[in-house]
Scaffold this motif. Structure first.
Motif, PDB file in Angstrom:
ATOM      1  N   ALA A  81      35.761 -15.517  -8.471  1.00 43.41           N
ATOM      2  CA  ALA A  81      34.446 -15.948  -7.979  1.00 43.41           C
ATOM      3  C   ALA A  81      33.947 -15.005  -6.897  1.00 43.41           C
ATOM      4  O   ALA A  81      32.774 -14.638  -6.865  1.00 43.41           O
ATOM      5  N   GLU A  82      34.855 -14.610  -6.044  1.00 43.99           N
ATOM      6  CA  GLU A  82      34.515 -13.702  -4.945  1.00 43.99           C
ATOM      7  C   GLU A  82      34.054 -12.352  -5.498  1.00 43.99           C
ATOM      8  O   GLU A  82      33.070 -11.781  -5.030  1.00 43.99           O
ATOM      9  N   ILE A  83      34.747 -11.867  -6.517  1.00 41.91           N
ATOM     10  CA  ILE A  83      34.391 -10.583  -7.140  1.00 41.91           C
ATOM     11  C   ILE A  83      33.015 -10.676  -7.802  1.00 41.91           C
ATOM     12  O   ILE A  83      32.174  -9.791  -7.633  1.00 41.91           O
ATOM     13  N   GLU A  84      32.777 -11.796  -8.531  1.00 41.45           N
ATOM     14  CA  GLU A  84      31.486 -11.997  -9.190  1.00 41.45           C
ATOM     15  C   GLU A  84      30.353 -12.008  -8.162  1.00 41.45           C
ATOM     16  O   GLU A  84      29.304 -11.427  -8.367  1.00 41.45           O
ATOM     17  N   GLU A  85      30.592 -12.708  -7.062  1.00 45.74           N
ATOM     18  CA  GLU A  85      29.596 -12.828  -6.001  1.00 45.74           C
ATOM     19  C   GLU A  85      29.276 -11.456  -5.404  1.00 45.74           C
ATOM     20  O   GLU A  85      28.127 -11.105  -5.206  1.00 45.74           O
ATOM     21  N   LEU A  86      30.319 -10.693  -5.170  1.00 43.63           N
ATOM     22  CA  LEU A  86      30.141  -9.353  -4.604  1.00 43.63           C
ATOM     23  C   LEU A  86      29.371  -8.462  -5.574  1.00 43.63           C
ATOM     24  O   LEU A  86      28.505  -7.701  -5.163  1.00 43.63           O
ATOM     25  N   LYS A  87      29.689  -8.583  -6.871  1.00 48.17           N
ATOM     26  CA  LYS A  87      29.006  -7.775  -7.885  1.00 48.17           C
ATOM     27  C   LYS A  87      27.525  -8.087  -7.892  1.00 48.17           C
ATOM     28  O   LYS A  87      26.683  -7.187  -7.982  1.00 48.17           O
ATOM     29  N   ARG A  88      27.185  -9.397  -7.790  1.00 47.47           N
ATOM     30  CA  ARG A  88      25.778  -9.802  -7.768  1.00 47.47           C
ATOM     31  C   ARG A  88      25.095  -9.291  -6.515  1.00 47.47           C
ATOM     32  O   ARG A  88      23.992  -8.772  -6.552  1.00 47.47           O
ATOM     33  N   GLU A  89      25.784  -9.443  -5.387  1.00 44.98           N
ATOM     34  CA  GLU A  89      25.194  -9.042  -4.109  1.00 44.98           C
ATOM     35  C   GLU A  89      24.898  -7.548  -4.066  1.00 44.98           C
ATOM     36  O   GLU A  89      23.930  -7.111  -3.456  1.00 44.98           O
ATOM     37  N   TYR A  90      25.730  -6.768  -4.723  1.00 45.26           N
ATOM     38  CA  TYR A  90      25.532  -5.327  -4.682  1.00 45.26           C
ATOM     39  C   TYR A  90      24.781  -4.823  -5.920  1.00 45.26           C
ATOM     40  O   TYR A  90      24.694  -3.630  -6.155  1.00 45.26           O
TER      41      TYR A  90
END
Ligand SMILES: [Zn+2]
Length: 131
Positions: free
Chosen positions: A119-128
């Motif tokens: 979830a953290e990785i997905e969130e970071l991918k979206r944010e960037y």
């Protein structure tokens, strides 16, 4: 960082003080922006590390309570057998059940940790803007 600010411009300016993060559903985050980026605490990449620590601490807390409960129950089974209140065979079956529960608690912990990371990785991918 450059591509991130370009993608996030879309939502900025609709409402002053509201988080500019656009969720996967296309809906804007209802959080209140706190940082200079115009994002709420949950979506500010600066807080990612802290969020991760808080999340994993919460997960561990629940699992630890389960382990404590399990230990207490096993102790009471042992005490009952010693006192002659519980049949040895029954106690054996009960202990086997607790052993299975222990395995599930360990499995759940692994799954939760993996899910949190994903979830953290997905969130970071979206944010960037990479997803
Ligand atoms: Zn937000």
């Amino acid at each position: 960082m450059q591509s991130w600010s370009r993608t996030r411009k879309v939502g900025v300016g609709l409402l002053e003080g509201q988080c500019g993060f656009i969720k996967a559903s296309g809906e804007r985050c209802r959080g209140t922006s706190t940082g200079q980026r115009g994002l709420c605490w949950m979506h500010d990449p600066a807080n990612a590390e802290q969020r991760r620590r808080v999340a994993s601490r919460g997960g561990r807390g629940k699992a630890n309570r389960e382990v404590v409960t399990l230990k207490e129950e096993i102790k009471s089974v042992i005490a009952d057998v010693k006192a002659g209140d519980l049949d040895r065979n029954d106690a054996g079956v009960i202990i086997q059940g607790y052993r299975a529960l222990k395995d599930f608690i360990a499995l759940e912990r692994q799954v939760r940790e993996t899910d949190e990371l994903a979830a953290e990785i997905e969130e970071l991918k979206r944010e960037y803007g990479a997803a």
